[in-house]
Design a protein around this motif. Structure first.
Motif, mmCIF file in Angstrom:
data_model
loop_
_atom_site.group_PDB
_atom_site.id
_atom_site.type_symbol
_atom_site.label_atom_id
_atom_site.label_comp_id
_atom_site.label_asym_id
_atom_site.label_seq_id
_atom_site.Cartn_x
_atom_site.Cartn_y
_atom_site.Cartn_z
ATOM 1 N N GLN A 17 0.830 -1.207 0.000
ATOM 2 C CA GLN A 17 0.000 0.000 0.000
ATOM 3 C C GLN A 17 0.864 1.257 0.000
ATOM 4 O O GLN A 17 0.521 2.250 -0.645
ATOM 5 C CB GLN A 17 -0.933 0.000 1.214
ATOM 6 N N VAL A 18 1.982 1.230 0.728
ATOM 7 C CA VAL A 18 2.900 2.375 0.736
ATOM 8 C C VAL A 18 3.449 2.610 -0.666
ATOM 9 O O VAL A 18 3.499 3.753 -1.145
ATOM 10 C CB VAL A 18 4.061 2.157 1.739
ATOM 11 N N ALA A 19 3.830 1.529 -1.345
ATOM 12 C CA ALA A 19 4.366 1.658 -2.705
ATOM 13 C C ALA A 19 3.316 2.227 -3.661
ATOM 14 O O ALA A 19 3.634 3.091 -4.497
ATOM 15 C CB ALA A 19 4.852 0.301 -3.201
ATOM 16 N N MET A 20 2.067 1.794 -3.519
ATOM 17 C CA MET A 20 1.018 2.320 -4.403
ATOM 18 C C MET A 20 0.727 3.785 -4.098
ATOM 19 O O MET A 20 0.534 4.585 -5.009
ATOM 20 C CB MET A 20 -0.246 1.469 -4.286
ATOM 21 N N CYS A 21 0.705 4.150 -2.809
ATOM 22 C CA CYS A 21 0.499 5.561 -2.442
ATOM 23 C C CYS A 21 1.625 6.430 -2.988
ATOM 24 O O CYS A 21 1.383 7.525 -3.496
ATOM 25 C CB CYS A 21 0.416 5.712 -0.923
ATOM 26 N N MET A 22 2.844 5.944 -2.882
ATOM 27 C CA MET A 22 3.980 6.717 -3.373
ATOM 28 C C MET A 22 3.963 6.838 -4.894
ATOM 29 O O MET A 22 4.355 7.875 -5.435
ATOM 30 C CB MET A 22 5.308 6.091 -2.905
ATOM 31 N N ALA A 23 3.494 5.805 -5.593
ATOM 32 C CA ALA A 23 3.402 5.887 -7.048
ATOM 33 C C ALA A 23 2.397 6.963 -7.459
ATOM 34 O O ALA A 23 2.666 7.774 -8.357
ATOM 35 C CB ALA A 23 2.993 4.527 -7.623
ATOM 36 N N VAL A 24 1.238 7.000 -6.791
ATOM 37 C CA VAL A 24 0.239 8.030 -7.097
ATOM 38 C C VAL A 24 0.774 9.402 -6.721
ATOM 39 O O VAL A 24 0.604 10.382 -7.464
ATOM 40 C CB VAL A 24 -1.090 7.729 -6.369
ATOM 41 N N LEU A 25 1.469 9.498 -5.593
ATOM 42 C CA LEU A 25 2.052 10.765 -5.145
ATOM 43 C C LEU A 25 3.062 11.300 -6.154
ATOM 44 O O LEU A 25 3.009 12.479 -6.534
ATOM 45 C CB LEU A 25 2.715 10.566 -3.778
ATOM 46 N N VAL A 26 3.937 10.449 -6.623
ATOM 47 C CA VAL A 26 4.935 10.865 -7.617
ATOM 48 C C VAL A 26 4.266 11.279 -8.921
ATOM 49 O O VAL A 26 4.654 12.276 -9.544
ATOM 50 C CB VAL A 26 5.966 9.735 -7.848
ATOM 51 N N MET A 27 3.210 10.561 -9.323
ATOM 52 C CA MET A 27 2.501 10.909 -10.552
ATOM 53 C C MET A 27 1.845 12.282 -10.441
ATOM 54 O O MET A 27 1.942 13.092 -11.370
ATOM 55 C CB MET A 27 1.444 9.857 -10.869
#
Length: 141
Positions: free
Chosen positions: A90-100
């Motif tokens: 979940q952290v990795a998915m949140c960070m991917a959306v954040l970076v996008m």
């Protein structure tokens, strides 16, 4: 002092953060925040698909620019809440959306939107509001 939560040792502050994130008010706040992120990304998609210099692109760009900063904050808090509970996927998915969101917010700076040029106007207004009132000298008579 540490506590054991589902086999994970947490400090007192982290335990209270994890408990709030799992409570009804915490879940409602996170749900509203996630809805805002989805709306922000939808308007970014509308902006990307619209014809340049058209009204739909102007409106979509304005809404995206308005919601980008709160969406970045929501995704950062979501990633932190997931890190507290050790949900690394979940952290990795949140960070991917954040970076996008950050990448899309920093690209296409030359787009026309309502916020363009507002920085100087807001700074001028703040200077005017924060400056001391003019002192009137007594008349020489």
């Amino acid at each position: 002092m540490t506590f054991l939560l589902e086999g994970i040792t947490l400090s007192t502050g982290m335990e209270s953060a994890a408990m709030f994130a799992g409570s009804l008010p915490g879940l409602l706040l996170m749900s509203v925040g996630q809805i805002m992120v989805v709306v922000c990304l939808c308007f970014d998609m509308v902006r990307a698909m619209s014809i340049p210099s058209s009204r739909p692109r102007y409106v979509a760009n304005t809404i995206f620019r308005t919601l980008a900063v709160p969406s970045i904050m929501v995704m950062g808090i979501s990633a932190l809440a997931e890190a507290v509970t050790w949900s690394w996927l979940q952290v990795a998915m949140c960070m991917a959306v954040l970076v996008m969101i950050i990448f899309r917010w920093h690209s296409d700076k030359d787009e026309d939107n309502w916020w363009k040029g507002k920085g100087k106007k807001l700074a001028r207004w703040a200077r005017k509001q924060l400056s001391p009132p003019p002192v009137v000298a007594p008349a020489m008579g």
